[in-house]
Design a protein around this motif. Structure first.
Motif, mmCIF file in Angstrom:
data_model
loop_
_atom_site.group_PDB
_atom_site.id
_atom_site.type_symbol
_atom_site.label_atom_id
_atom_site.label_comp_id
_atom_site.label_asym_id
_atom_site.label_seq_id
_atom_site.Cartn_x
_atom_site.Cartn_y
_atom_site.Cartn_z
ATOM 1 N N GLU A 1 11.334 40.495 1.441
ATOM 2 C CA GLU A 1 10.080 41.225 1.585
ATOM 3 C C GLU A 1 9.830 41.556 3.046
ATOM 4 O O GLU A 1 9.811 40.659 3.897
ATOM 5 N N LYS A 2 9.670 42.862 3.340
ATOM 6 C CA LYS A 2 9.285 43.283 4.688
ATOM 7 C C LYS A 2 7.764 43.398 4.719
ATOM 8 O O LYS A 2 7.185 44.411 4.373
ATOM 9 N N SER A 3 7.127 42.313 5.128
ATOM 10 C CA SER A 3 5.667 42.280 5.108
ATOM 11 C C SER A 3 5.049 42.861 6.371
ATOM 12 O O SER A 3 3.889 43.266 6.364
ATOM 13 N N SER A 4 5.828 42.915 7.473
ATOM 14 C CA SER A 4 5.301 43.491 8.700
ATOM 15 C C SER A 4 5.344 45.013 8.622
ATOM 16 O O SER A 4 6.045 45.593 7.798
ATOM 17 N N VAL A 5 4.571 45.675 9.485
ATOM 18 C CA VAL A 5 4.543 47.144 9.525
ATOM 19 C C VAL A 5 5.221 47.660 10.797
ATOM 20 O O VAL A 5 5.010 48.799 11.205
ATOM 21 N N LYS A 6 6.049 46.819 11.397
ATOM 22 C CA LYS A 6 6.803 47.222 12.576
ATOM 23 C C LYS A 6 8.060 47.980 12.141
ATOM 24 O O LYS A 6 8.853 47.469 11.357
ATOM 25 N N PRO A 7 8.247 49.236 12.613
ATOM 26 C CA PRO A 7 9.431 50.005 12.189
ATOM 27 C C PRO A 7 10.718 49.362 12.689
ATOM 28 O O PRO A 7 10.780 48.856 13.811
ATOM 29 N N SER A 8 11.743 49.378 11.848
ATOM 30 C CA SER A 8 13.027 48.776 12.199
ATOM 31 C C SER A 8 14.091 49.866 12.343
ATOM 32 O O SER A 8 14.493 50.484 11.357
ATOM 33 N N VAL A 9 14.534 50.076 13.571
ATOM 34 C CA VAL A 9 15.577 51.072 13.832
ATOM 35 C C VAL A 9 16.897 50.634 13.201
ATOM 36 O O VAL A 9 17.682 51.453 12.713
ATOM 37 N N ILE A 10 17.145 49.323 13.186
ATOM 38 C CA ILE A 10 18.365 48.790 12.570
ATOM 39 C C ILE A 10 18.397 49.153 11.085
ATOM 40 O O ILE A 10 19.431 49.569 10.545
ATOM 41 N N THR A 11 17.244 49.002 10.426
ATOM 42 C CA THR A 11 17.157 49.354 9.004
ATOM 43 C C THR A 11 17.412 50.836 8.800
ATOM 44 O O THR A 11 18.105 51.232 7.844
ATOM 45 N N LEU A 12 16.862 51.669 9.673
ATOM 46 C CA LEU A 12 17.080 53.124 9.577
ATOM 47 C C LEU A 12 18.563 53.460 9.683
ATOM 48 O O LEU A 12 19.082 54.269 8.891
ATOM 49 N N CYS A 13 19.257 52.847 10.636
ATOM 50 C CA CYS A 13 20.702 53.100 10.797
ATOM 51 C C CYS A 13 21.471 52.653 9.553
ATOM 52 O O CYS A 13 22.398 53.340 9.102
ATOM 53 N N ALA A 14 21.076 51.500 8.991
ATOM 54 C CA ALA A 14 21.736 51.001 7.789
ATOM 55 C C ALA A 14 21.517 51.938 6.612
ATOM 56 O O ALA A 14 22.424 52.148 5.791
ATOM 57 N N ILE A 15 20.319 52.527 6.515
ATOM 58 C CA ILE A 15 20.013 53.465 5.435
ATOM 59 C C ILE A 15 20.884 54.711 5.538
ATOM 60 O O ILE A 15 21.466 55.173 4.548
ATOM 61 N N ILE A 16 20.991 55.245 6.756
ATOM 62 C CA ILE A 16 21.755 56.487 6.961
ATOM 63 C C ILE A 16 23.247 56.255 6.751
ATOM 64 O O ILE A 16 23.914 56.983 6.003
ATOM 65 N N VAL A 17 23.782 55.216 7.415
ATOM 66 C CA VAL A 17 25.225 54.957 7.346
ATOM 67 C C VAL A 17 25.621 54.363 5.993
ATOM 68 O O VAL A 17 26.676 54.681 5.445
ATOM 69 N N GLY A 18 24.747 53.520 5.440
ATOM 70 C CA GLY A 18 25.083 52.811 4.210
ATOM 71 C C GLY A 18 24.869 53.607 2.944
ATOM 72 O O GLY A 18 25.464 53.293 1.910
ATOM 73 N N PHE A 19 24.018 54.657 3.008
ATOM 74 C CA PHE A 19 23.782 55.432 1.790
ATOM 75 C C PHE A 19 23.890 56.940 1.972
ATOM 76 O O PHE A 19 24.639 57.599 1.240
ATOM 77 N N PHE A 20 23.162 57.510 2.918
ATOM 78 C CA PHE A 20 23.089 58.970 2.976
ATOM 79 C C PHE A 20 24.424 59.616 3.365
ATOM 80 O O PHE A 20 24.771 60.673 2.830
ATOM 81 N N ILE A 21 25.174 58.990 4.256
ATOM 82 C CA ILE A 21 26.514 59.520 4.575
ATOM 83 C C ILE A 21 27.451 59.386 3.374
ATOM 84 O O ILE A 21 28.139 60.356 3.005
ATOM 85 N N PRO A 22 27.507 58.207 2.698
ATOM 86 C CA PRO A 22 28.293 58.142 1.461
ATOM 87 C C PRO A 22 27.836 59.144 0.401
ATOM 88 O O PRO A 22 28.674 59.694 -0.328
ATOM 89 N N LEU A 23 26.526 59.390 0.302
ATOM 90 C CA LEU A 23 26.018 60.357 -0.673
ATOM 91 C C LEU A 23 26.557 61.760 -0.392
ATOM 92 O O LEU A 23 26.959 62.481 -1.318
ATOM 93 N N ILE A 24 26.598 62.142 0.885
ATOM 94 C CA ILE A 24 27.130 63.462 1.268
ATOM 95 C C ILE A 24 28.614 63.551 0.917
ATOM 96 O O ILE A 24 29.085 64.542 0.339
ATOM 97 N N ILE A 25 29.369 62.490 1.255
ATOM 98 C CA ILE A 25 30.812 62.478 0.959
ATOM 99 C C ILE A 25 31.054 62.533 -0.542
ATOM 100 O O ILE A 25 31.881 63.317 -1.029
#
Length: 311
Positions: free
Chosen positions: A161-185
């Protein structure tokens, strides 16, 4: 806007929703993935590229299923975000990312085999598929371990659970590299394979039925992948954006609720992958006579007069 007092948690009835969906998913998923691993590892004589990838996919799905009970417990008993929790979260995300990666690699492998059959003979082989799979496991485990070490979970009280409202750049990178790039491929490879199959169907009327079935299978794989995973990662992306622009608590809470529901949908992919094994891979057709033969031999040994039926 000061959101320091804003704490985001799953909605009250979510643990019950998880229980109702995950129990059948666990039972069916463990059964189907165990059966798939047994067939791929014990009942087939020849290793192929697809078989290597499918063993790794079934393994990743199987391991992901074992983390789901802990995910349910974390919601029911409000487990704290301690070291044990981070290990469980790491295993959960490693296996999901591995599943996404293998599905993407299978699509790329299929594209290479159909679009460039001559080059594929040189580039494709079971040992190379095993090396690629092993490399993916190592990279994903190392990256996820690094992410968990760099993540700032000090403000998060609960596990999963991400209960804090602090944005996580690490999470953003994981989202892009871990899903959106594979989705494009995956999307590109699948569309190219479908286009090539349709072109071959127009040139070869005798194989029209077989090619049409292949088109349906590739299309179904792409649709299942998008339906299962896209809502979750869009939700994660929205959560990052809302944390970044300091949206009000209620708006972030609604997005968080959506992410939780979308994660349940994404985890049902463990079962859907197993169901697709039969339709996607000709290896199961190779195994069918052996499985039937085994049943016949067992019937003879126990002197039970049962007919051996091939399904």
């Amino acid at each position: 806007m000061n959101l320091s007092s804003c704490s985001i948690t799953a909605y009250e009835s979510f643990p019950l929703v998880q229980l109702c969906i995950y129990v059948p998913v666990l039972l069916l998923g463990i059964l189907l993935n165990a059966l798939a691993l047994w067939v791929f590892c014990c009942k087939l004589s020849k290793w192929t590229e697809t078989r290597v990838y499918m063993v790794n996919l079934a393994g990743a799905d199987f391991l992901l299923l074992f983390t789901l009970p802990f995910k349910m417990l974390s919601q029911f008993y409000h487990l704290k975000a301690d070291t044990w929790c981070l290990i469980l979260e790491g295993g959960y995300f490693i296996n999901r990312l591995m599943s996404i990666s293998i599905i993407t690699v299978v699509a790329a492998d299929r594209y290479l085999a159909i679009k460039y059959p001559l080059k594929a003979k040189v580039l494709r082989s079971p040992p190379k598929a095993a090396f690629a799979s092993g490399f993916l496991w190592i990279i994903i485990i190392c990256v996820m371990s690094l992410i968990k070490k760099l993540e700032d979970r000090g403000q998060d009280e609960l596990c999963f659970e991400k209960s804090s409202v602090k944005p996580s750049v690490i999470t953003l990178c994981a989202i892009i590299v871990g899903f959106f790039i594979p989705l494009i491929i995956l999307s590109y490879c699948s569309i190219q394979v479908i286009a090539e199959l349709i072109r071959k169907k127009n040139q070869n009327c005798h194989k029209e039925k077989v090619i049409r079935k292949a088109v349906y299978i590739v299309s179904a794989n792409l649709i299942v992948f998008i339906v299962c995973f896209l809502p979750l990662y869009v939700g994660h992306l929205l959560r990052f954006i809302m944390d970044s622009v300091s949206s009000n608590c209620s708006a972030i809470q609604r997005v968080n609720n959506f992410v939780h529901l979308a994660s349940v949908l994404a985890n049902t992919n463990c079962c859907l992958d197993a169901i697709c094994y039969y339709f996607v891979n000709k290896e199961f057709k190779e195994a069918s006579p052996k499985l039937t033969k085994s049943k016949c031999e067992a019937s003879e040994e126990t002197e039970i007069q049962l007919p051996c039926v091939t399904h």
